[in-house]
Design a protein around this motif. Sequence first.
Motif, PDB file in Angstrom:
ATOM      1  N   ARG A   1       0.839  -1.151  -0.102  1.00 48.08           N
ATOM      2  CA  ARG A   1       0.126   0.081   0.057  1.00 48.08           C
ATOM      3  C   ARG A   1       0.882   1.454   0.013  1.00 48.08           C
ATOM      4  O   ARG A   1       0.237   2.325   0.328  1.00 48.08           O
ATOM      5  CB  ARG A   1      -0.934   0.017   1.132  1.00 48.08           C
ATOM      6  CG  ARG A   1      -1.813  -1.167   1.513  1.00 48.08           C
ATOM      7  CD  ARG A   1      -2.872  -1.335   0.319  1.00 48.08           C
ATOM      8  NE  ARG A   1      -3.823  -0.001   0.225  1.00 48.08           N
ATOM      9  CZ  ARG A   1      -4.835   0.062   1.118  1.00 48.08           C
ATOM     10  NH1 ARG A   1      -5.052  -0.874   1.962  1.00 48.08           N
ATOM     11  NH2 ARG A   1      -5.535   1.167   1.081  1.00 48.08           N
TER      12      ARG A   1
ATOM     13  N   ALA B   1       2.333   2.845  -2.622  1.00 47.20           N
ATOM     14  CA  ALA B   1       2.283   3.506  -3.760  1.00 47.20           C
ATOM     15  C   ALA B   1       3.705   4.015  -4.507  1.00 47.20           C
ATOM     16  O   ALA B   1       3.915   5.091  -4.754  1.00 47.20           O
ATOM     17  CB  ALA B   1       1.472   4.795  -3.699  1.00 47.20           C
TER      18      ALA B   1
ATOM     19  N   LYS C   1       1.786   2.184 -10.631  1.00 46.26           N
ATOM     20  CA  LYS C   1       1.290   1.206 -11.193  1.00 46.26           C
ATOM     21  C   LYS C   1      -0.239   1.496 -11.321  1.00 46.26           C
ATOM     22  O   LYS C   1      -0.843   2.071 -10.376  1.00 46.26           O
ATOM     23  CB  LYS C   1       1.466  -0.048 -10.398  1.00 46.26           C
ATOM     24  CG  LYS C   1       2.895  -0.224 -10.343  1.00 46.26           C
ATOM     25  CD  LYS C   1       3.101  -1.745  -9.374  1.00 46.26           C
ATOM     26  CE  LYS C   1       4.498  -2.367  -9.179  1.00 46.26           C
ATOM     27  NZ  LYS C   1       5.356  -1.007  -8.644  1.00 46.26           N
TER      28      LYS C   1
ATOM     29  N   SER D   1      -2.753  -0.590 -10.433  1.00 41.25           N
ATOM     30  CA  SER D   1      -3.286  -1.181  -9.562  1.00 41.25           C
ATOM     31  C   SER D   1      -3.369  -0.200  -8.217  1.00 41.25           C
ATOM     32  O   SER D   1      -3.768  -0.659  -7.320  1.00 41.25           O
ATOM     33  CB  SER D   1      -2.609  -2.415  -9.098  1.00 41.25           C
ATOM     34  OG  SER D   1      -1.223  -2.360  -9.143  1.00 41.25           O
ATOM     35  N   THR D   2      -2.525   0.941  -8.173  1.00 37.68           N
ATOM     36  CA  THR D   2      -2.296   1.578  -7.129  1.00 37.68           C
ATOM     37  C   THR D   2      -3.624   2.388  -6.765  1.00 37.68           C
ATOM     38  O   THR D   2      -4.405   2.985  -7.661  1.00 37.68           O
ATOM     39  CB  THR D   2      -1.119   2.782  -7.223  1.00 37.68           C
ATOM     40  OG1 THR D   2      -0.164   2.053  -7.652  1.00 37.68           O
ATOM     41  CG2 THR D   2      -1.210   3.551  -5.850  1.00 37.68           C
ATOM     42  N   ARG D   3      -4.129   2.496  -5.438  1.00 35.20           N
ATOM     43  CA  ARG D   3      -5.330   2.802  -4.997  1.00 35.20           C
ATOM     44  C   ARG D   3      -5.314   4.378  -4.804  1.00 35.20           C
ATOM     45  O   ARG D   3      -4.032   4.843  -4.283  1.00 35.20           O
ATOM     46  CB  ARG D   3      -5.914   2.217  -3.649  1.00 35.20           C
ATOM     47  CG  ARG D   3      -6.098   0.738  -4.087  1.00 35.20           C
ATOM     48  CD  ARG D   3      -6.704  -0.045  -2.760  1.00 35.20           C
ATOM     49  NE  ARG D   3      -7.034   0.737  -1.624  1.00 35.20           N
ATOM     50  CZ  ARG D   3      -7.642   0.108  -0.456  1.00 35.20           C
ATOM     51  NH1 ARG D   3      -8.084  -0.999  -0.607  1.00 35.20           N
ATOM     52  NH2 ARG D   3      -7.734   1.148   0.525  1.00 35.20           N
TER      53      ARG D   3
ATOM     54  N   ASP E   1      -4.088   5.547  -1.299  1.00 29.57           N
ATOM     55  CA  ASP E   1      -2.712   5.214  -1.118  1.00 29.57           C
ATOM     56  C   ASP E   1      -1.862   6.020  -1.608  1.00 29.57           C
ATOM     57  O   ASP E   1      -0.810   6.656  -1.192  1.00 29.57           O
ATOM     58  CB  ASP E   1      -2.106   3.854  -1.709  1.00 29.57           C
ATOM     59  CG  ASP E   1      -2.810   2.519  -1.121  1.00 29.57           C
ATOM     60  OD1 ASP E   1      -3.277   2.910   0.107  1.00 29.57           O
ATOM     61  OD2 ASP E   1      -2.946   1.597  -1.634  1.00 29.57           O
TER      62      ASP E   1
ATOM     63  N   GLU F   1     -11.098   3.902  -2.754  1.00 27.94           N
ATOM     64  CA  GLU F   1     -10.990   2.384  -2.811  1.00 27.94           C
ATOM     65  C   GLU F   1     -10.639   2.131  -4.261  1.00 27.94           C
ATOM     66  O   GLU F   1     -10.195   1.161  -4.636  1.00 27.94           O
ATOM     67  CB  GLU F   1     -12.091   1.849  -2.474  1.00 27.94           C
ATOM     68  CG  GLU F   1     -12.488   1.666  -0.956  1.00 27.94           C
ATOM     69  CD  GLU F   1     -11.194   1.001   0.014  1.00 27.94           C
ATOM     70  OE1 GLU F   1     -10.634   0.035  -0.537  1.00 27.94           O
ATOM     71  OE2 GLU F   1     -10.986   1.342   1.101  1.00 27.94           O
TER      72      GLU F   1
ATOM     73  N   THR G   1      -8.865   2.014  -7.885  1.00 22.91           N
ATOM     74  CA  THR G   1      -7.586   2.151  -8.462  1.00 22.91           C
ATOM     75  C   THR G   1      -7.165   3.112  -9.429  1.00 22.91           C
ATOM     76  O   THR G   1      -8.429   3.455  -9.936  1.00 22.91           O
ATOM     77  CB  THR G   1      -7.062   0.876  -8.975  1.00 22.91           C
ATOM     78  OG1 THR G   1      -7.840   0.513 -10.203  1.00 22.91           O
ATOM     79  CG2 THR G   1      -7.213  -0.245  -7.780  1.00 22.91           C
TER      80      THR G   1
ATOM     81  N   ASP H   1      -6.511   2.703 -12.388  1.00 22.24           N
ATOM     82  CA  ASP H   1      -6.896   2.074 -13.525  1.00 22.24           C
ATOM     83  C   ASP H   1      -8.588   2.346 -13.649  1.00 22.24           C
ATOM     84  O   ASP H   1      -8.909   2.711 -14.831  1.00 22.24           O
ATOM     85  CB  ASP H   1      -6.654   0.477 -13.706  1.00 22.24           C
ATOM     86  CG  ASP H   1      -7.387  -0.349 -14.851  1.00 22.24           C
ATOM     87  OD1 ASP H   1      -8.443  -0.125 -14.869  1.00 22.24           O
ATOM     88  OD2 ASP H   1      -6.607  -0.943 -15.702  1.00 22.24           O
ATOM     89  N   GLN H   2      -8.965   1.967 -12.600  1.00 22.62           N
ATOM     90  CA  GLN H   2     -10.685   2.217 -12.543  1.00 22.62           C
ATOM     91  C   GLN H   2     -10.818   3.811 -12.613  1.00 22.62           C
ATOM     92  O   GLN H   2     -11.965   4.111 -13.212  1.00 22.62           O
ATOM     93  CB  GLN H   2     -11.237   1.778 -11.474  1.00 22.62           C
ATOM     94  CG  GLN H   2     -10.910   0.173 -11.271  1.00 22.62           C
ATOM     95  CD  GLN H   2     -11.341  -0.372  -9.537  1.00 22.62           C
ATOM     96  OE1 GLN H   2     -10.919   0.385  -8.517  1.00 22.62           O
ATOM     97  NE2 GLN H   2     -11.623  -1.830  -9.566  1.00 22.62           N
TER      98      GLN H   2
END
Length: 576
Positions: free
Chosen positions: A433, A435, A507, A509-511, A514, A528, A530, A532-533
């Motif tokens: 976590r 980052a 990355k 996938s990093t939230r 974070d 919550e 990422t 990406d999202q």
Amino acid sequence: MFAIDQLILLAAILILFGILSSKLSARLGLPVLVLFLLTGMLAGEGGIGGIAFDNPVAAHALGTLALAMILFDGGLQTPFSSIKLVWKPASVLATLGVLVTAVITGLAAAYILDLSMLEGLLLGAIVGSTDAAAVFSLLRNAGIHINRRLKSTLEIESASNDPMAIFLTVGLLEMLVNDMAFGAELLQLFIMQMGIGAVVGLSVGWASVKVINRIQLVAAGLYPVMVAACGLLAFGIAANLGGSGFLAIFIAGVIVGNSRFVFQLSTFRFHDGMAWLSQITMFVVLGLLVDPMSLLDVWLEGLMVALVLVLVARPAVVVPVLKVFGFNRREIALVSWVGLRGSVPIILAIFPLMFGLPEAPLIFNVVFFVVLLSATVQGSTLPWVARKLGVTEMPPAQPAATLEISALGDIDAEIVEYTLGDNPRAAGRLLSRMALPDSSVVAMITRGPDVIPPRGSTLLYAGDHLFVVLRPHLRPSVDCVFSQALEASYRELLPTELPLPTELPLKGSTRIDDVWASYGIYLGKEGELTLDQLIKNQLTDKNPVVGSSVIVEGVKVQVRDMLGDRISTVSLTSAA
């Protein structure tokens, strides 16, 4: 017993005493240069040591060599980013500022000491340059930190104003001794000093990096020595061509220090030690040269000159210059107070002694008293002044050490050791976590005597030592991740007044939460999600490709790499 045997013993004792006295700097609130000077004065003929030393020529030669090494080390540690940030105000203070300071102080000194106008201006030129190295040594010892722009202004000014003070001193001495006319000859001297110094510094610095990276020496310990020789080469060439050797060696240091070359870290450590040795030796010798009792004869005149310098000349230069460049009142007040005089004025005060001016002893004693008073009073009160002005801030992240990959000297990577402090933001969080920037990897964690294998599920604790493999340009970002407090976060990389100078790769996938916890960069309430999202939710077509970007809370989030339909790497930059 040979005389050299006694000299070696005496030198070792004085250097050791000087090093040990530096431990008292933080406790007494005094800059180390004051303690080194006092060490020399106590060891001299008028002190308890009884050492007879009255050789201005030897003191000048030793002081010149020591000052050259100190300036070279200062250049090695001056990043291009600091120069780009403040080169305009710093260069004006280092040139026009020194001139105006010399004129105001010199005219006052001529009246106070009953000197001729040229002799008074000579004294003003001698005390015209500042020594911020002692100031920031004191600030670090006192645990005080100021913003990057303010710190860089003081550092660049102090590192670059010595050549101007030296030029004015030499020019005025030529006018006094050799009757050089004020005008074309003085202008020619200025152009030669600055022009030749700059050209030689740039040329030797560039050539040095090329040679160091190509040559294969038989021992790694020779590389730091070779770098030192290149610096002295720049000084020697410039000085023998009629230019400023001090400007040349500083510029060469900046060029070398901002380049990648083999055994770089060991070279920096070597020159840091050489700079400390030079400071101790120089100030102790200068302390030996002065008779403490002679300072009592000029204390009143010296006090009056110091008051004019500190309360009139320095503010008269700083206030209008920094107002033009947008500094606020509190910052201007601090810079006005940080006019700490140091080694250069004392060395320049030896010049009139060497030229045999009738008033040379008076000028030397007054300059020495002004330096001692400035360093003592301004140096000891600087932490208090900085706090009262409200210009202090949280300390930046500082790694415990950087480990060099010496077998691959030209590789674009470093191993940096971070020690988590008593209350780091990383404590109690999972390694996964944190980052970390893309391509930065935690290679090993030590906790007391134990070695902890780094896994995503590893929980970090205060006191942990982490060894991180990273690209050099990503180091400020990783420093932020492992810093003490959130306030000391990404402000150096994402200042409000400047666009982001470099991208932060993360990355996919990093939230989001974070990113906030590690850098203080806010990307919205949906922590919550990422990265990406976040990008896919913000894009209207929902089909991101490499180069697609969205603007979130003033930050540009851009796709750098994809793996299938998954965003593997993104970059954060300022949207400005």
